[in-house]
Enzyme design. Structure first.
Site, mmCIF file in Angstrom:
data_model
loop_
_atom_site.group_PDB
_atom_site.id
_atom_site.type_symbol
_atom_site.label_atom_id
_atom_site.label_comp_id
_atom_site.label_asym_id
_atom_site.label_seq_id
_atom_site.Cartn_x
_atom_site.Cartn_y
_atom_site.Cartn_z
ATOM 1 N N ARG A 93 1.416 -5.537 -0.998
ATOM 2 C CA ARG A 93 0.845 -4.259 -1.413
ATOM 3 C C ARG A 93 -0.610 -4.197 -0.995
ATOM 4 N NH1 ARG A 93 3.937 -6.013 -5.881
ATOM 5 N NH2 ARG A 93 5.655 -4.606 -6.438
ATOM 6 N N LYS A 143 1.076 -6.410 -9.947
ATOM 7 C CA LYS A 143 1.738 -5.288 -10.611
ATOM 8 C C LYS A 143 2.674 -5.760 -11.708
ATOM 9 C CE LYS A 143 4.274 -1.043 -9.594
ATOM 10 N NZ LYS A 143 4.893 -0.203 -8.527
ATOM 11 N N ARG A 222 4.491 -1.360 3.823
ATOM 12 C CA ARG A 222 5.419 -2.068 2.930
ATOM 13 C C ARG A 222 6.820 -1.485 3.048
ATOM 14 N NH1 ARG A 222 5.458 -5.375 -1.712
ATOM 15 N NH2 ARG A 222 6.712 -4.631 -3.452
ATOM 16 N N HIS A 245 10.026 -8.052 -6.266
ATOM 17 C CA HIS A 245 10.753 -7.257 -7.253
ATOM 18 C C HIS A 245 11.555 -8.159 -8.181
ATOM 19 C CE1 HIS A 245 10.664 -3.363 -4.638
ATOM 20 N NE2 HIS A 245 9.560 -3.556 -5.313
ATOM 21 N N TYR A 255 13.113 1.823 -2.521
ATOM 22 C CA TYR A 255 13.205 1.877 -1.062
ATOM 23 C C TYR A 255 14.601 2.285 -0.608
ATOM 24 C CZ TYR A 255 8.882 -0.753 -1.537
ATOM 25 O OH TYR A 255 7.621 -1.143 -1.877
#
Length: 285
Positions: A93, A143, A222, A245, A255
């Site tokens: 990111r 994140k 990304r 993830h 995505y």
């Protein structure tokens, strides 16, 4: 807000999700008051939420476009070249790259079989990696906890970082063994780069690659990373781990336009088990 003896409403721009959460809180609060006969009806149920503006559609670079961007980055400033190459080939990111320090760029010491920061180990090694453990978010955290990951660097990333390191060394700004925690991508003052600065410079590379710079942002590297890996046949589970993830459900949801929808393994296996007549006759002959 009070001005001149009069009360004026404060206009606050909020996203649709924030308004939904606020409405939910108010609905539950008034609902509890209604259960205690404090109010006659829940007026929050009469309120309709305005529809938010549609989000910017995600997109990704094709293989040809990605190669053009990498070629355009070769003539960019050393830091920008390194940023573009890392963003596109690692899927990190933008806030993770802007928070990356040299102490988290590591080399594998074959003799001692350990990973060491490049300010200590140097660049005369075969394998390198980055610790994606920090970001420029609040408190420096990534994140999510799952976003903390270690990524081995492709050869082009190593070459770009080595060239950037050489540029810093020539200018006398390379990190030392005593101070390895300097930011990889920093301003002239050594502070964190803003998203706007990175976006502006990134779009210049995109323009040199023959694309419309205003239509692309760094975050789409990304998306391109996911798309290119999916098209190459990599399993969704592996892609999910690479982008940090928690599971494949998040990768598929975020995505969904970049994930290759065709599942070929079943068809390939069934063709082997039950070959067509043409294949059977050709194999028999």
């Amino acid at each position: 807000m009070t001005r001149g003896g009069r009360t004026r409403p404060i206009l606050v721009r909020s996203c649709a999700r924030t308004l939904q959460e606020l409405r939910s809180i108010l609905r539950r609060a008034v609902g509890r008051a209604q259960a205690r006969d404090k109010v006659k009806r829940n007026v929050v149920l009469l309120c309709e939420l305005p529809k938010g503006r549609p989000g910017r559609p995600s997109k990704s670079l094709t293989v040809e476009q990605a190669e053009a961007v990498l070629e355009a980055a070769e003539s960019a400033r050393p830091w920008l070249r390194a940023y573009v190459v890392l963003a596109l080939l690692t899927g990190a990111r933008t806030e993770e790259l802007r928070g990356l320090t040299w102490s988290h760029v590591v080399a594998y010491d074959e003799e001692h079989q350990k990973w060491h920061p490049v300010p200590i180990a140097g660049w005369k090694h075969k394998e390198f990696a980055v610790y994606v453990w920090r970001s420029v978010r609040a408190h420096g955290d990534t994140k999510t906890p799952k976003s903390r990951r270690t990524l081995k660097l492709p050869r082009r990333c190593i070459d770009a970082l080595t060239a950037f390191w050489g540029h810093l060394s020539a200018a006398g700004n390379a990190p030392t063994r005593e101070n390895p925690d300097r930011l990889v991508f920093a301003t002239r003052n050594g502070t964190k780069m803003s998203a706007g600065n990175v976006r502006r410079e990134f779009r210049r590379v995109i323009t040199r690659a023959g694309l419309v710079g205003a239509e692309w942002t760094p975050r789409e590297t990304r998306h391109s990373f996911v798309s290119l890996l999916s098209d190459s046949g990599m399993a969704l589970e592996d892609i999910s781990r690479l982008v940090g993830h928690k599971g494949t459900a998040v990768t598929e949801a975020v995505y969904r336009l970049q994930i290759r929808p065709v599942m070929e393994h079943g068809a390939t296996a069934m063709d082997d088990i039950f070959p067509s007549e043409d294949e059977a006759s050709s194999s028999g002959s």
